[in-house]
Scaffold this motif. Structure first.
Motif, PDB file in Angstrom:
ATOM      1  N   VAL A  30     -46.384  22.481  18.184  1.00 15.16           N
ATOM      2  CA  VAL A  30     -46.734  21.490  19.182  1.00 15.16           C
ATOM      3  C   VAL A  30     -46.424  21.986  20.595  1.00 15.16           C
ATOM      4  O   VAL A  30     -47.174  21.753  21.528  1.00 15.16           O
ATOM      5  CB  VAL A  30     -45.962  20.183  18.900  1.00 15.16           C
ATOM      6  N   SER A  31     -45.310  22.678  20.718  1.00 19.19           N
ATOM      7  CA  SER A  31     -44.844  23.068  22.050  1.00 19.19           C
ATOM      8  C   SER A  31     -45.219  24.506  22.373  1.00 19.19           C
ATOM      9  O   SER A  31     -45.178  25.383  21.506  1.00 19.19           O
ATOM     10  CB  SER A  31     -43.325  22.914  22.134  1.00 19.19           C
ATOM     11  N   LEU A  32     -45.557  24.723  23.638  1.00 15.49           N
ATOM     12  CA  LEU A  32     -45.932  26.061  24.084  1.00 15.49           C
ATOM     13  C   LEU A  32     -45.322  26.299  25.453  1.00 15.49           C
ATOM     14  O   LEU A  32     -45.346  25.421  26.325  1.00 15.49           O
ATOM     15  CB  LEU A  32     -47.454  26.196  24.149  1.00 15.49           C
ATOM     16  N   PHE A  33     -44.765  27.482  25.618  1.00 15.17           N
ATOM     17  CA  PHE A  33     -44.048  27.831  26.839  1.00 15.17           C
ATOM     18  C   PHE A  33     -44.596  29.144  27.403  1.00 15.17           C
ATOM     19  O   PHE A  33     -44.969  30.036  26.658  1.00 15.17           O
ATOM     20  CB  PHE A  33     -42.555  28.038  26.558  1.00 15.17           C
ATOM     21  N   PHE A  49     -45.913  23.051  27.652  1.00 17.67           N
ATOM     22  CA  PHE A  49     -46.903  22.095  27.151  1.00 17.67           C
ATOM     23  C   PHE A  49     -46.389  21.457  25.868  1.00 17.67           C
ATOM     24  O   PHE A  49     -45.780  22.123  25.026  1.00 17.67           O
ATOM     25  CB  PHE A  49     -48.224  22.803  26.806  1.00 17.67           C
ATOM     26  N   GLN A  50     -46.685  20.199  25.721  1.00 12.69           N
ATOM     27  CA  GLN A  50     -46.546  19.547  24.431  1.00 12.69           C
ATOM     28  C   GLN A  50     -47.951  19.088  24.058  1.00 12.69           C
ATOM     29  O   GLN A  50     -48.517  18.203  24.719  1.00 12.69           O
ATOM     30  CB  GLN A  50     -45.565  18.391  24.484  1.00 12.69           C
ATOM     31  N   SER A  95     -43.054  26.520  19.655  1.00  8.63           N
ATOM     32  CA  SER A  95     -42.068  25.957  18.735  1.00  8.63           C
ATOM     33  C   SER A  95     -42.650  24.714  18.099  1.00  8.63           C
ATOM     34  O   SER A  95     -43.624  24.139  18.587  1.00  8.63           O
ATOM     35  CB  SER A  95     -40.752  25.653  19.449  1.00  8.63           C
ATOM     36  N   VAL A  96     -42.001  24.311  17.018  1.00  4.57           N
ATOM     37  CA  VAL A  96     -42.505  23.167  16.271  1.00  4.57           C
ATOM     38  C   VAL A  96     -42.549  21.945  17.167  1.00  4.57           C
ATOM     39  O   VAL A  96     -43.523  21.234  17.240  1.00  4.57           O
ATOM     40  CB  VAL A  96     -41.644  22.907  15.028  1.00  4.57           C
ATOM     41  N   GLN A  97     -41.454  21.693  17.879  1.00  2.00           N
ATOM     42  CA  GLN A  97     -41.433  20.659  18.904  1.00  2.00           C
ATOM     43  C   GLN A  97     -40.327  21.013  19.863  1.00  2.00           C
ATOM     44  O   GLN A  97     -39.394  21.715  19.499  1.00  2.00           O
ATOM     45  CB  GLN A  97     -41.231  19.266  18.319  1.00  2.00           C
ATOM     46  N   GLU A 104     -36.048  26.651  17.467  1.00  2.11           N
ATOM     47  CA  GLU A 104     -36.164  27.974  18.032  1.00  2.11           C
ATOM     48  C   GLU A 104     -37.561  28.182  18.578  1.00  2.11           C
ATOM     49  O   GLU A 104     -38.538  27.600  18.088  1.00  2.11           O
ATOM     50  CB  GLU A 104     -35.832  29.050  17.006  1.00  2.11           C
ATOM     51  N   GLN A 105     -37.625  28.993  19.593  1.00  2.00           N
ATOM     52  CA  GLN A 105     -38.902  29.363  20.165  1.00  2.00           C
ATOM     53  C   GLN A 105     -39.293  30.730  19.615  1.00  2.00           C
ATOM     54  O   GLN A 105     -38.469  31.635  19.542  1.00  2.00           O
ATOM     55  CB  GLN A 105     -38.815  29.390  21.694  1.00  2.00           C
ATOM     56  N   PHE A 106     -40.561  30.845  19.237  1.00  2.00           N
ATOM     57  CA  PHE A 106     -41.097  32.096  18.713  1.00  2.00           C
ATOM     58  C   PHE A 106     -41.931  32.737  19.817  1.00  2.00           C
ATOM     59  O   PHE A 106     -42.875  32.109  20.317  1.00  2.00           O
ATOM     60  CB  PHE A 106     -41.961  31.831  17.481  1.00  2.00           C
ATOM     61  N   PHE A 107     -41.578  33.949  20.163  1.00  6.26           N
ATOM     62  CA  PHE A 107     -42.218  34.619  21.284  1.00  6.26           C
ATOM     63  C   PHE A 107     -43.295  35.593  20.838  1.00  6.26           C
ATOM     64  O   PHE A 107     -43.179  36.232  19.784  1.00  6.26           O
ATOM     65  CB  PHE A 107     -41.184  35.399  22.110  1.00  6.26           C
TER      66      PHE A 107
END
Lengths: 116, 114
Positions: A30-33, A49-50, A95-97, A104-107
């Motif tokens: 859902v989330s993007l950075f 972004f969500q 990340s999932v949310q 955790e954030q996956f890069f």
């Protein structure tokens, strides 16, 4: 499984050109950075972004930087009239949310932008 | 925002333990301590996180001081693949917008010697 992918991996632009950097997040995230990493420094937050909503753009350094995620999946970071100080690695993460400190954030591997 | 302080670099021999310190003296009672690492030419990757108690996972252990003003990431047996920059990051609790982003400092560059 497939991780976060970014394209292109390398981009050389002449000063004043516009560039567009693409991020494909992990499916269902859902989330993007977006982060910017200058040489020898840690990554710095640009925007978040969500789904399709841009909830935080406090890190964008100027109005030349614009990000979008129109359908809540793929995102594009656009830089208009590039300057030499824009040279950096641009990292995307998903990340999932984003509202829990557990997630955790996956890069992705990043796009290295060089402005001549 | 609470800040973290880490040594710029550390060296270790292969198959020996590595202890990476992080000072966060202004941490609030609800901030989580996260660690990420960045291998050469790659994006950062999650290592471990904790709040108050020590934590273990397959990658590392996290030891948190009783007053929470410092923590230590422990790599039990360093391999050449562990050569990376390690970042100690504080994350605010859920419900706060600032908790969504990661605030990286300079990190600690770990060199593993064969």
């Amino acid at each position: 499984g497939a991780g976060v992918s970014q394209s292109p991996r390398y981009k050389v632009a002449k000063r004043g050109q516009d560039v567009a950097l693409r991020c494909d997040p992990i499916s269902g995230h859902v989330s993007l950075f977006w982060y910017q990493q200058a040489l020898g420094q840690g990554p710095e937050f640009l925007t978040y972004f969500q789904n399709e909503a841009q909830l935080d753009k406090s890190g964008l350094p100027s109005d030349r930087f614009f990000a979008e995620r129109p359908e809540g999946s793929v995102s594009t970071l656009k830089i208009q009239r590039t300057q030499q100080e824009d040279s950096a690695v641009y990292l995307c993460a998903s990340s999932v949310q984003g509202v829990s400190p557990y997630n955790e954030q996956f890069f992705g591997p990043g796009t290295r932008l060089t402005v001549l | 925002d609470a800040k973290t302080t880490q040594p710029n670099s550390m060296e270790s021999n292969e198959e020996e333990p590595v202890h990476l310190p992080c000072n966060h003296s202004t941490i609030s009672g609800t901030d989580y301590i996260h660690w990420y690492r960045q291998l050469p030419s790659q994006g950062p990757e999650y290592v471990i996180h904790g709040l108050t108690s020590n934590v273990n996972n397959r990658m590392a252990s996290l030891a948190i001081a009783e007053d929470r003003k410092s923590s230590t990431l422990i790599l039990h047996r360093a391999t050449l693949r562990d050569a990376a920059v390690y970042y100690c990051i504080l994350r605010v609790p859920p419900g706060k917008a600032a908790g969504n982003k990661l605030t990286f400092g300079g990190g600690t560059r770990v060199l593993v010697k064969p």
